[in-house]
Motif scaffolding. Structure first.
Motif, mmCIF file in Angstrom:
data_model
loop_
_atom_site.group_PDB
_atom_site.id
_atom_site.type_symbol
_atom_site.label_atom_id
_atom_site.label_comp_id
_atom_site.label_asym_id
_atom_site.label_seq_id
_atom_site.Cartn_x
_atom_site.Cartn_y
_atom_site.Cartn_z
ATOM 1 N N LYS A 230 0.697 -1.314 -0.319
ATOM 2 C CA LYS A 230 -0.210 -0.113 -0.134
ATOM 3 C C LYS A 230 1.053 1.316 0.135
ATOM 4 N N GLN A 231 2.097 1.096 0.557
ATOM 5 C CA GLN A 231 2.943 2.791 0.887
ATOM 6 C C GLN A 231 3.456 2.708 -0.665
ATOM 7 N N GLU A 232 3.975 1.533 -1.002
ATOM 8 C CA GLU A 232 4.978 1.755 -2.309
ATOM 9 C C GLU A 232 3.542 2.651 -3.258
ATOM 10 N N LYS A 233 2.385 1.297 -3.870
ATOM 11 C CA LYS A 233 1.975 2.652 -4.610
ATOM 12 C C LYS A 233 1.429 3.615 -4.278
ATOM 13 N N LYS A 234 0.955 4.738 -3.044
ATOM 14 C CA LYS A 234 1.245 5.772 -2.414
ATOM 15 C C LYS A 234 2.121 6.073 -3.317
ATOM 16 N N LEU A 235 3.444 6.062 -2.450
ATOM 17 C CA LEU A 235 4.616 6.598 -3.344
ATOM 18 C C LEU A 235 4.697 6.632 -4.554
ATOM 19 N N ASN A 236 4.604 5.791 -5.777
ATOM 20 C CA ASN A 236 4.615 5.746 -6.712
ATOM 21 C C ASN A 236 3.980 6.692 -6.969
ATOM 22 N N GLU A 237 2.772 7.035 -6.604
ATOM 23 C CA GLU A 237 1.546 8.094 -7.284
ATOM 24 C C GLU A 237 1.723 9.332 -7.304
ATOM 25 N N ILE A 238 2.157 9.159 -6.307
ATOM 26 C CA ILE A 238 3.172 10.804 -5.915
ATOM 27 C C ILE A 238 3.703 10.992 -6.129
ATOM 28 N N ALA A 239 4.794 10.687 -6.400
ATOM 29 C CA ALA A 239 6.399 10.422 -7.686
ATOM 30 C C ALA A 239 5.607 10.998 -9.261
ATOM 31 N N ILE A 240 4.934 10.328 -10.030
ATOM 32 C CA ILE A 240 4.787 10.269 -11.037
ATOM 33 C C ILE A 240 4.034 11.242 -11.175
ATOM 34 N N SER A 241 2.904 11.430 -10.092
ATOM 35 C CA SER A 241 2.027 13.089 -10.406
ATOM 36 C C SER A 241 3.493 14.306 -9.932
ATOM 37 N N ALA A 242 3.941 14.538 -9.581
ATOM 38 C CA ALA A 242 5.706 14.849 -8.978
ATOM 39 C C ALA A 242 5.796 15.493 -10.525
ATOM 40 N N TRP A 243 6.658 14.520 -11.012
ATOM 41 C CA TRP A 243 7.072 14.216 -12.070
ATOM 42 C C TRP A 243 6.733 15.106 -13.220
ATOM 43 N N ASN A 244 5.443 14.696 -13.346
ATOM 44 C CA ASN A 244 5.052 15.010 -14.567
ATOM 45 C C ASN A 244 4.081 16.254 -14.529
ATOM 46 N N ILE A 245 4.204 16.780 -13.522
ATOM 47 C CA ILE A 245 3.556 18.219 -12.687
ATOM 48 C C ILE A 245 4.471 18.945 -13.166
ATOM 49 N N LEU A 246 5.696 18.813 -13.438
ATOM 50 C CA LEU A 246 6.530 19.490 -13.520
ATOM 51 C C LEU A 246 7.103 19.874 -14.824
ATOM 52 N N GLY A 247 6.403 18.273 -15.923
ATOM 53 C CA GLY A 247 6.516 18.333 -17.408
ATOM 54 C C GLY A 247 8.357 17.635 -17.672
ATOM 55 N N CYS A 248 9.051 17.188 -16.778
ATOM 56 C CA CYS A 248 10.274 16.132 -16.866
ATOM 57 C C CYS A 248 9.642 14.765 -18.073
ATOM 58 N N LYS A 249 10.643 14.977 -17.905
ATOM 59 C CA LYS A 249 10.791 13.837 -19.411
ATOM 60 C C LYS A 249 12.130 13.109 -19.192
ATOM 61 N N GLY A 250 12.680 12.081 -19.851
ATOM 62 C CA GLY A 250 13.799 11.257 -19.389
ATOM 63 C C GLY A 250 13.876 10.295 -18.648
ATOM 64 N N CYS A 251 15.191 10.689 -17.259
ATOM 65 C CA CYS A 251 15.606 9.773 -16.678
ATOM 66 C C CYS A 251 16.042 10.956 -15.436
ATOM 67 N N GLY A 252 15.072 10.543 -14.412
ATOM 68 C CA GLY A 252 15.319 10.944 -13.065
ATOM 69 C C GLY A 252 15.166 11.246 -11.594
ATOM 70 N N ARG A 253 15.248 11.873 -10.472
ATOM 71 C CA ARG A 253 14.376 10.967 -9.645
ATOM 72 C C ARG A 253 13.709 12.102 -8.747
ATOM 73 N N ILE A 254 12.817 11.241 -6.929
ATOM 74 C CA ILE A 254 11.923 12.369 -6.210
ATOM 75 C C ILE A 254 11.707 11.589 -5.401
#
Length: 307
Positions: A230-254
């Motif tokens: 459950k925690q992994e799912k929640k964290l992955n959702e937060i990370a992808i949202s944070a990445w996409n909101i900024l318009g990032c592409k390629g490879c990176g880290r949250i």
């Protein structure tokens, strides 16, 4: 005919040494993969020469100012040379911690309470001091656009504030003062809009500072992270949202922290992550069954399938 690749490394930022290490690992990997690859230190190189020398693509391994802030991306766009990673706007916003947090906050993502001040406002007026004192000590005082935890101070009381602010001001005119969250640190690596296995960062230091990242042998990277499903799912959702909101592409880290009440808080984004033997993205990729050489190729080929 072999594709001609320029790996940009070094540069003029305070993260120059780490960038050189990352770039050299990438160069060696691309050589093994059969490319005509050249390591180019932007410290003493005119970027416009990339066009004259007929490079097919640029792999950006520059960390910090001059690499992650959109400036090099702008020049490459002008020269019409394809490059790895995020574009101009996403890079420029992501290196700016304060503006990144404003965007995240506007989408109701969990950000740590902070106060933003400018160097020319030092010494601070009464209002600024009151705003800072509303935060719970300890606080982290950090330059607004530095990476690798450079220039950051953990401040335990109001008496220590000036020292931390002055150190941060040596690196940037904009300074961020954040409430320090006690908890466990995690990082989510993202490759082509998909998350890699989460890493739990364990350090004996007060926080994951420069020494813990690059020098200490006691820092541990746990992958798998030992979070529950459950925690992994929640964290992955937060990370992808944070990445996409900024318009990032390629490879990176949250990067995030999990507090004692099991709430995740966003720390920051890294659009050009390290690629050394101690770096987090390669560790996560390895856990996913992706070798370092394959990872480098995947990053090179994102958004350019026929390359």
């Amino acid at each position: 005919m072999k594709k001609k690749i320029a790996v940009l490394l070094g540069g003029t930022s305070s993260e120059r040494e780490i960038s050189i290490r990352s770039g050299n690992y990438i160069v060696q990997s691309l050589l093994k993969s059969g490319f005509n690859v050249h390591a180019i230190d932007t410290y003493n190189y005119s970027i416009t020469d990339l066009k004259k020398e007929k490079f097919d693509k640029v792999y950006i391994a520059l960390h910090g100012k001059g690499g992650e802030d959109g400036s090099i991306q702008g020049v490459l766009e002008y020269l019409k040379i394809p490059y790895t990673g995020s574009g101009i706007m996403a890079s420029a916003i992501s290196i700016d911690k304060f503006r990144t947090k404003l965007l995240w906050k506007s989408h109701n993502l969990p950000i740590i309470p902070d106060v933003y001040i400018k160097k020319n406002a030092i010494p601070l007026n009464t209002y600024a001091i009151k705003q800072i004192l509303k935060l719970k000590f300890p606080v982290l005082v950090k330059p607004n656009n530095q990476g690798s935890s450079i220039g950051i101070t953990l401040v335990s009381s109001a008496k220590e504030l000036s020292k931390g602010i002055n150190l941060a001001a040596n690196y940037n005119d904009d300074i961020l003062i954040e409430q320090f969250i006690i908890g466990k640190e995690y990082t989510v690596s993202i490759l082509n809009q998909k998350t890699l296995p989460i890493i739990n960062i364990s350090t004996r230091n007060s926080f994951y500072d420069y020494n813990a990242k690059y020098k200490s042998s006691s820092t541990e990277y746990l992958c798998p992270s030992k979070l529950n499903i459950k925690q992994e799912k929640k964290l992955n959702e937060i990370a992808i949202s944070a990445w996409n909101i900024l318009g990032c592409k390629g490879c990176g880290r949250i990067d995030v922290i999990l507090d004692h009440e099991n709430k995740f808080w966003l720390l920051e984004v890294n659009t050009i992550p390290g690629m050394t033997n101690r770096s987090l993205v390669p560790i996560a990729a390895k856990e996913a069954g992706i070798s370092f050489d394959k990872l480098v190729l995947l990053i090179l080929n994102i958004n350019n399938k026929n390359f």
